[in-house]
Design a protein around this motif. Structure first.
Motif, short mmCIF file in Angstrom:
data_model
loop_
_atom_site.label_atom_id
_atom_site.label_comp_id
_atom_site.label_asym_id
_atom_site.label_seq_id
_atom_site.Cartn_x
_atom_site.Cartn_y
_atom_site.Cartn_z
N UNK A 265 0.85 -1.18 0.00
CA UNK A 265 0.00 0.00 0.00
C UNK A 265 0.89 1.22 0.00
N UNK A 266 0.50 2.25 -0.74
CA UNK A 266 1.22 3.52 -0.78
C UNK A 266 0.37 4.57 -0.06
N UNK A 267 0.83 4.98 1.12
CA UNK A 267 0.09 5.94 1.95
C UNK A 267 0.82 7.28 1.91
N UNK A 268 0.14 8.32 1.46
CA UNK A 268 0.75 9.64 1.32
C UNK A 268 0.79 10.37 2.67
N UNK A 269 1.89 11.09 2.90
CA UNK A 269 2.01 11.96 4.06
C UNK A 269 2.12 13.39 3.52
N UNK A 270 1.18 14.22 3.93
CA UNK A 270 1.14 15.61 3.49
C UNK A 270 2.01 16.46 4.40
N UNK A 271 2.78 17.35 3.79
CA UNK A 271 3.63 18.25 4.56
C UNK A 271 3.04 19.66 4.58
N UNK A 272 3.26 20.35 5.69
CA UNK A 272 2.86 21.75 5.79
C UNK A 272 3.76 22.57 4.87
N UNK A 273 3.26 23.71 4.37
CA UNK A 273 4.13 24.57 3.56
C UNK A 273 5.39 24.93 4.35
N UNK A 274 6.54 24.80 3.69
CA UNK A 274 7.82 24.96 4.35
C UNK A 274 8.85 25.38 3.29
N UNK A 275 9.76 26.30 3.60
CA UNK A 275 10.72 26.72 2.58
C UNK A 275 11.73 25.65 2.18
N UNK A 276 11.83 24.55 2.93
CA UNK A 276 12.82 23.52 2.64
C UNK A 276 12.21 22.22 2.14
N UNK A 277 11.00 21.88 2.60
CA UNK A 277 10.35 20.64 2.22
C UNK A 277 9.14 21.00 1.37
N UNK A 278 9.25 20.79 0.07
CA UNK A 278 8.24 21.29 -0.84
C UNK A 278 7.14 20.28 -1.17
N UNK A 279 7.41 19.01 -1.04
CA UNK A 279 6.44 18.04 -1.52
C UNK A 279 6.22 16.94 -0.51
N UNK A 280 5.13 16.22 -0.69
CA UNK A 280 4.75 15.14 0.20
C UNK A 280 5.67 13.94 -0.01
N UNK A 281 5.55 12.97 0.89
CA UNK A 281 6.27 11.72 0.73
C UNK A 281 5.30 10.57 0.97
N UNK A 282 5.76 9.35 0.76
CA UNK A 282 4.89 8.18 0.80
C UNK A 282 5.47 7.11 1.72
N UNK A 283 4.62 6.55 2.57
CA UNK A 283 5.01 5.40 3.38
C UNK A 283 4.55 4.14 2.65
N UNK A 284 5.42 3.14 2.60
CA UNK A 284 5.13 1.89 1.92
C UNK A 284 4.79 0.83 2.98
N UNK A 285 3.55 0.35 2.93
CA UNK A 285 3.07 -0.65 3.88
C UNK A 285 2.99 -2.00 3.15
N UNK A 286 3.80 -2.95 3.60
CA UNK A 286 3.77 -4.29 2.99
C UNK A 286 2.46 -4.96 3.36
N UNK A 287 1.71 -5.38 2.36
CA UNK A 287 0.42 -6.02 2.62
C UNK A 287 0.58 -7.37 3.33
N UNK A 288 1.42 -8.29 2.84
CA UNK A 288 1.50 -9.59 3.52
C UNK A 288 2.17 -9.51 4.90
#
Length: 154
Positions: free
Chosen positions: A91-114
């Motif tokens: 599963x690809x679960x998105x993590x949203x980041x607050x607006x920040x001058x250094x971190x511009x975009x979201x990232x994703x946590x990878x959850x192994x299904x099995x």
């Protein structure tokens, strides 16, 4: 570096393969064609727990409609025998980041299904994040303090 000129037929075959293969790595819930161990809610809850336990930045996106499923996520590549790569559903679960001058975009946590656990993280460009290549708030403060010191000297 050796250049290779592909024929139109070869290029068409590559494009066709990518177009056929891509969707199995980015399936919306209604498009999943395999049986899953986790429900979408369980995958999100596991990601939230991991996010909290590791004190990560941002907020886990809890909307199931934003969740993606990867039927063949590559957890580990075996360079000596590519037939033995570690490939499992995830599963690809998105993590949203607050607006920040250094971190511009979201990232994703990878959850192994099995395995029912978070197995990794992808940066905004889809590249795996490994231990040691994350920039902390302290790193950012150190970097910017050096820039401020340079400005003050000028």
């Amino acid at each position: 570096m050796r250049k290779y000129n592909r024929t139109k037929e070869e290029l068409d075959k590559i494009i066709e393969f990518v177009e056929e293969d891509f969707p199995r790595h980015h399936r919306k819930l209604e498009e999943i064609t395999v049986n899953t161990v986790l429900t979408p809610r369980e995958a999100i809850d596991l990601a939230k727990r991991y996010h909290q336990e590791h004190g990560l930045d941002g907020t886990v996106d809890e909307r199931t409609e934003s969740l993606l499923f990867d039927e063949a996520y590559t957890f580990r590549i075996n360079p000596d025998d590519r037939e033995n790569d570690d490939i499992r559903p995830a599963w690809r679960v998105t993590v949203d980041l607050e607006p920040n001058p250094f971190l511009f975009e979201d990232y994703t946590l990878i959850v192994s299904d099995p395995d029912k656990t978070v197995m990794g993280m992808l940066d905004a460009n889809g590249h795996p994040v490994s231990d040691g290549n994350e920039i902390t708030d302290e790193d950012i403060e150190y970097i910017t303090s050096g820039e401020e010191a340079e400005k003050d000297k000028a």
